[in-house]
Design a protein around this motif. Structure first.
Motif, PDB file in Angstrom:
ATOM      1  N   LEU A  61     -47.351  -3.169 -52.659  1.00 40.93           N
ATOM      2  CA  LEU A  61     -46.305  -3.028 -53.672  1.00 40.93           C
ATOM      3  C   LEU A  61     -46.632  -3.866 -54.906  1.00 40.93           C
ATOM      4  CD1 LEU A  61     -43.081  -3.079 -51.455  1.00 40.93           C
ATOM      5  CD2 LEU A  61     -43.940  -1.143 -52.802  1.00 40.93           C
ATOM      6  N   GLY A  62     -47.213  -5.043 -54.700  1.00 36.95           N
ATOM      7  CA  GLY A  62     -47.612  -5.879 -55.825  1.00 36.95           C
ATOM      8  C   GLY A  62     -48.691  -5.216 -56.667  1.00 36.95           C
ATOM      9  N   THR A  63     -49.634  -4.566 -56.012  1.00 39.38           N
ATOM     10  CA  THR A  63     -50.677  -3.836 -56.740  1.00 39.38           C
ATOM     11  C   THR A  63     -50.075  -2.688 -57.534  1.00 39.38           C
ATOM     12  OG1 THR A  63     -52.308  -4.407 -55.052  1.00 39.38           O
ATOM     13  CG2 THR A  63     -52.816  -2.521 -56.460  1.00 39.38           C
ATOM     14  N   LEU A  64     -49.126  -2.021 -56.919  1.00 36.26           N
ATOM     15  CA  LEU A  64     -48.465  -0.909 -57.595  1.00 36.26           C
ATOM     16  C   LEU A  64     -47.691  -1.407 -58.818  1.00 36.26           C
ATOM     17  CD1 LEU A  64     -48.362   2.130 -56.848  1.00 36.26           C
ATOM     18  CD2 LEU A  64     -46.106   1.697 -55.871  1.00 36.26           C
ATOM     19  N   ALA A  65     -46.998  -2.519 -58.673  1.00 34.88           N
ATOM     20  CA  ALA A  65     -46.252  -3.082 -59.801  1.00 34.88           C
ATOM     21  C   ALA A  65     -47.193  -3.465 -60.939  1.00 34.88           C
ATOM     22  CB  ALA A  65     -45.445  -4.290 -59.343  1.00 34.88           C
ATOM     23  N   ALA A  66     -48.384  -3.955 -60.600  1.00 33.50           N
ATOM     24  CA  ALA A  66     -49.367  -4.298 -61.630  1.00 33.50           C
ATOM     25  C   ALA A  66     -49.846  -3.042 -62.356  1.00 33.50           C
ATOM     26  CB  ALA A  66     -50.546  -5.036 -60.999  1.00 33.50           C
ATOM     27  N   THR A  67     -50.031  -1.949 -61.617  1.00 32.68           N
ATOM     28  CA  THR A  67     -50.403  -0.682 -62.240  1.00 32.68           C
ATOM     29  C   THR A  67     -49.313  -0.226 -63.200  1.00 32.68           C
ATOM     30  OG1 THR A  67     -51.704  -0.017 -60.314  1.00 32.68           O
ATOM     31  CG2 THR A  67     -51.000   1.732 -61.798  1.00 32.68           C
ATOM     32  N   ALA A  68     -48.066  -0.389 -62.792  1.00 26.74           N
ATOM     33  CA  ALA A  68     -46.950  -0.017 -63.668  1.00 26.74           C
ATOM     34  C   ALA A  68     -46.974  -0.849 -64.954  1.00 26.74           C
ATOM     35  CB  ALA A  68     -45.624  -0.199 -62.933  1.00 26.74           C
ATOM     36  N   ARG A  69     -47.169  -2.143 -64.841  1.00 28.47           N
ATOM     37  CA  ARG A  69     -47.208  -2.996 -66.039  1.00 28.47           C
ATOM     38  C   ARG A  69     -48.322  -2.556 -66.972  1.00 28.47           C
ATOM     39  NH1 ARG A  69     -46.100  -6.902 -62.240  1.00 28.47           N
ATOM     40  NH2 ARG A  69     -48.291  -7.563 -62.085  1.00 28.47           N
ATOM     41  N   ARG A  70     -49.478  -2.234 -66.412  1.00 28.34           N
ATOM     42  CA  ARG A  70     -50.614  -1.798 -67.226  1.00 28.34           C
ATOM     43  C   ARG A  70     -50.273  -0.523 -67.992  1.00 28.34           C
ATOM     44  NH1 ARG A  70     -53.885  -1.980 -63.425  1.00 28.34           N
ATOM     45  NH2 ARG A  70     -54.056   0.215 -62.857  1.00 28.34           N
ATOM     46  N   ASN A  71     -49.397   0.284 -67.412  1.00 30.26           N
ATOM     47  CA  ASN A  71     -48.980   1.531 -68.047  1.00 30.26           C
ATOM     48  C   ASN A  71     -47.674   1.398 -68.818  1.00 30.26           C
ATOM     49  OD1 ASN A  71     -50.944   3.699 -67.331  1.00 30.26           O
ATOM     50  ND2 ASN A  71     -50.482   3.044 -65.243  1.00 30.26           N
ATOM     51  N   HIS A  72     -47.217   0.172 -69.030  1.00 31.73           N
ATOM     52  CA  HIS A  72     -45.984  -0.105 -69.780  1.00 31.73           C
ATOM     53  C   HIS A  72     -44.791   0.603 -69.151  1.00 31.73           C
ATOM     54  CE1 HIS A  72     -47.845  -2.176 -73.343  1.00 31.73           C
ATOM     55  NE2 HIS A  72     -48.902  -1.715 -72.680  1.00 31.73           N
ATOM     56  N   ILE A  73     -44.756   0.560 -67.827  1.00 27.94           N
ATOM     57  CA  ILE A  73     -43.682   1.173 -67.052  1.00 27.94           C
ATOM     58  C   ILE A  73     -42.962   0.084 -66.271  1.00 27.94           C
ATOM     59  CG2 ILE A  73     -43.197   2.716 -65.098  1.00 27.94           C
ATOM     60  CD1 ILE A  73     -45.579   4.411 -66.133  1.00 27.94           C
ATOM     61  N   ASP A  74     -41.638   0.133 -66.312  1.00 22.19           N
ATOM     62  CA  ASP A  74     -40.825  -0.830 -65.572  1.00 22.19           C
ATOM     63  C   ASP A  74     -40.769  -0.387 -64.111  1.00 22.19           C
ATOM     64  OD1 ASP A  74     -39.137  -3.014 -65.189  1.00 22.19           O
ATOM     65  OD2 ASP A  74     -37.338  -1.833 -65.579  1.00 22.19           O
ATOM     66  N   PHE A  75     -41.334  -1.198 -63.219  1.00 27.31           N
ATOM     67  CA  PHE A  75     -41.298  -0.909 -61.785  1.00 27.31           C
ATOM     68  C   PHE A  75     -39.990  -1.474 -61.239  1.00 27.31           C
ATOM     69  CE2 PHE A  75     -41.893  -1.600 -57.327  1.00 27.31           C
ATOM     70  CZ  PHE A  75     -42.785  -0.621 -56.899  1.00 27.31           C
ATOM     71  N   VAL A  76     -39.121  -0.577 -60.759  1.00 28.94           N
ATOM     72  CA  VAL A  76     -37.800  -0.974 -60.265  1.00 28.94           C
ATOM     73  C   VAL A  76     -37.791  -0.805 -58.748  1.00 28.94           C
ATOM     74  CG1 VAL A  76     -35.316  -0.580 -60.432  1.00 28.94           C
ATOM     75  CG2 VAL A  76     -36.783  -0.145 -62.426  1.00 28.94           C
ATOM     76  N   TYR A  77     -37.465  -1.853 -58.049  1.00 31.36           N
ATOM     77  CA  TYR A  77     -37.381  -1.776 -56.586  1.00 31.36           C
ATOM     78  C   TYR A  77     -35.931  -1.507 -56.185  1.00 31.36           C
ATOM     79  CZ  TYR A  77     -37.356  -2.899 -51.656  1.00 31.36           C
ATOM     80  OH  TYR A  77     -37.192  -2.819 -50.284  1.00 31.36           O
ATOM     81  N   ALA A  78     -35.737  -0.466 -55.375  1.00 32.16           N
ATOM     82  CA  ALA A  78     -34.392  -0.099 -54.918  1.00 32.16           C
ATOM     83  C   ALA A  78     -34.224  -0.397 -53.434  1.00 32.16           C
ATOM     84  CB  ALA A  78     -34.128   1.380 -55.177  1.00 32.16           C
ATOM     85  N   ILE A  79     -33.099  -0.982 -53.089  1.00 33.59           N
ATOM     86  CA  ILE A  79     -32.768  -1.266 -51.697  1.00 33.59           C
ATOM     87  C   ILE A  79     -31.488  -0.506 -51.351  1.00 33.59           C
ATOM     88  CG2 ILE A  79     -31.344  -3.315 -52.139  1.00 33.59           C
ATOM     89  CD1 ILE A  79     -32.902  -4.620 -49.734  1.00 33.59           C
TER      90      ILE A  79
END
Length: 643
Positions: A230-248
């Protein structure tokens, strides 16, 4: 830098002359810019350019510009910090608006930068035999969006002289992976984030219903490997200027009044903050509020029911928002989806949220129904009134996790959302299909509409998305559009779909039926010849799509539909041959029609990939249109009398 030999001077001059003689046309850009004005002429990128970077340009965005230039055929990319007095080759200026070199370059074209967040300007002007192209962002996100527009422009090799001023209509644009059934893999999510960047989306919500640590076992910590992914995915989102939102999704078991549950949720969010996730979401959909999960809630909020649930949820979510504000003062507000997430009718539950929920918290809403056939400005105004704030639209298209979508991919254009909704919504998130790559067909439309709803072109966006999936190959693009037409059905939770099935194919069949019923011999022959040509293209489309030009994820995830389409295509070819034989009075017509029926039966038996979607079943190809025509064809022309 990489260098290749230049053309001899005479040949280069001839090439330049030929290029300058070509007409300059404005491209089809997705999303459509707010403003685009041609100023005359074009800047040919050629083989050598100079990249002028503003002092505050981030390295990843500059690297993306270099990748785009290389893909456009540029061999040599020199760098500079300012524009020279003499422009001897194309200069590409990039940076944010307060950079001196950017302001100077914009002034050359009398261009101004939009003031809105994520806004950008592109100004290209011819200077002598070359030119200057300026990519300017109001902020770093805006610059990234400018580069995504430049990616589309650079594919043509010639940048029209023009000024683009652009900014998003809605602040939140993207997808929510909120479907039931098999979640996307981390690789598919990475592909999706990379795609979202190309259509200027800025939000991805991680909310797969079948992630046990986000729903059934929400109190438990993620395994280290999953947390790392999930951390790697969030980093990919940041690189693409996308807000990674985690939903519970704690609703099925949460005790709203128990401090231990609030602390469990905070521990979960603390762990996610540790891997770089700073935006959060609490989902309270698809739960019961006719009963409490604990005695403490009954003691605190009274007997269970809609109003009590609204009060309890508001108090719980307000605590989460306060926690996030303390830990992440600059983060986006919490997002929630309520238990009454569809329709805009007032109710005791909505009244409780309206009264008690922290006004900063964003509320999601799915429209007038779970899967609405249309969404209008009055619909959104009613939702604003009911929830006491502008809502974030959760659009359940193209999601295919409900029974009415069994055997379907949903590939129709995104439409029937009213222009002007940006005035009443904070944004739109598409709920996509279990199949990530095919979802892009509709998601591109959602993102384009959310960026510029007033100038959104549903059909144009649909075609452009097909071309992108096909890598620009025209034959593969047309094959994809033929395939999309067979998956045009957009069901609702009821019996009436909100988009019709196979409109292009139906129009063809209607013409053939009419010509056979009402035309003369010449009209019948022309109609049957046209049907034969279209049947050949239909049958060939799956192989063109599989040929390697189309995104491999799309091919893999669409496999059974392509297999079935090929069988249906052969059945249609035999049907056309049968009609031709019948029109000529040949007895072979019966054999052609019999063979077509056999292949149609085989096609109808092809099943979806087991476990890929919530409901497995036979795949559907232009159902109600293609199968009906193949079945009816033997009756359209009466056989010759027996001798």
């Amino acid at each position: 830098m990489i260098r290749r030999p230049f053309l001899p001077i005479a040949l280069a001059s001839l090439a330049a002359t030929a290029a300058s003689a070509e007409p300059v046309t404005l491209p089809m850009l997705v999303p459509a810019p707010v403003s685009i004005t041609a100023t005359g002429g074009a800047v040919a990128l050629g083989r050598s350019v100079v990249l002028v970077e503003g002092a505050d340009t981030d390295a990843q965005t500059a690297a993306l510009v270099r990748q785009i230039l290389t893909a456009a055929g540029v061999d040599t990319i020199a760098t500079a910090r300012r524009l020279p007095a003499t422009i001897d080759r194309p200069h590409i200026v990039i940076g944010v608006g307060d950079s001196g070199v950017v302001q100077s370059a914009l002034a050359r074209s009398k261009a101004t930068l939009p003031t809105q967040r994520e806004g950008y300007a592109i100004a290209s002007s011819v200077v002598g035999d070359s030119g200057v192209v300026t990519l300017a962002g109001r902020d770093t996100d805006g610059l990234f969006h400018a580069v995504q527009t430049f990616r589309q422009l650079a594919k043509r090799g010639r940048i029209p002289a023009m000024v683009i001023a652009d900014h998003p209509a809605m602040p939140i644009r993207g997808t929510i992976e909120g479907f039931y059934g098999k979640p996307w893999s981390m690789a598919e999510r990475t592909d999706h984030l990379n795609f979202l960047a190309t259509v200027k989306a800025n939000t991805y919500v991680y909310s797969p219903k079948d992630d046990p640590y986000a729903r059934d076992r929400w109190r438990e910590a993620y395994p280290a490997a999953t947390l790392g992914a999930l951390g790697t995915l969030a980093a990919t989102a940041r690189r693409n200027h996308i807000d990674f939102v985690y939903a519970i999704s704690p609703g099925p078991t949460v005790c709203f009044a128990d401090p231990a549950d609030a602390q469990a949720l905070e521990r979960k969010f603390d762990a996610l903050r540790g891997i770089g996730i700073t935006s959060f979401y609490v989902a309270l959909d698809d739960i019961e509020y006719a009963k409490w999960n604990c005695e403490a809630d009954k003691a605190t909020f009274g007997p269970s029911g809609p109003q009590a649930a609204g009060v309890a949820q508001a108090r719980f979510l307000n605590g989460v928002q306060a926690y996030l504000t303390a830990k992440l003062p600059a983060a986006r507000p919490l997002i929630m989806v309520p238990t009454e997430y569809y329709d805009a009718k007032d109710s005791p539950y909505k009244a409780a949220l309206r009264k008690d929920l922290d006004p900063r918290i964003v509320v999601q809403w799915t429209g007038t129904d779970v899967v609405p056939p249309a969404i209008s400005i009055p619909d959104a105004k009613a939702a604003t009134k009911a929830f006491g704030r502008k809502t974030l639209l959760w659009d359940n298209y193209p999601v295919n996790d409900y029974a009415q979508t069994t055997g379907r991919l949903l590939l129709a254009p995104y439409t029937r959302r009213q222009a002007g909704l940006s005035g009443e919504l904070t944004g739109i998130l598409s709920n996509p299909m279990n199949q990530e790559a095919p979802s892009r067909v509709a998601v591109a439309g959602v993102a384009a509409f959310a960026w510029n709803d007033r100038d959104y072109d549903a059909e144009g966006t649909w075609v452009t998305t097909a071309r992108d999936l096909a890598g620009g190959d025209e034959r593969a693009t047309q094959a994809l559009l033929t395939f999309f037409d067979t998956q045009h059905m957009a069901p609702t939770f009821g019996t009436q779909p909100w988009q019709e099935q196979a409109p292009r194919l139906k129009a063809l069949f209607d013409q053939v039926r009419d010509a056979i019923a009402n035309g003369d011999a010449s009209a019948r022959r022309r109609a049957i010849a046209d049907l034969t040509e279209r049947a050949d293209a239909f049958a060939a489309a799956p192989d063109l799509i599989r040929a390697g030009l189309v995104d491999p994820g799309f091919v893999a995830q669409s496999r059974p539909w392509l297999d079935a389409m090929q069988l249906w295509g052969r059945a249609l070819q035999l049907t056309a041959a049968g009609l031709d034989a019948a029109d000529r009075g040949s007895a072979t017509a019966a054999r052609y029609f019999a063979d077509a029926r056999k292949l149609a039966g085989e096609a109808a038996a092809v099943r979806s990939i087991p476990g890929a979607t919530r409901f497995d079943g036979p795949v559907r190809i232009a159902d109600g249109v293609l199968d009906r025509f193949v079945a009816d064809a033997p009756t359209l022309i009466a056989p010759p009398p027996a001798r």
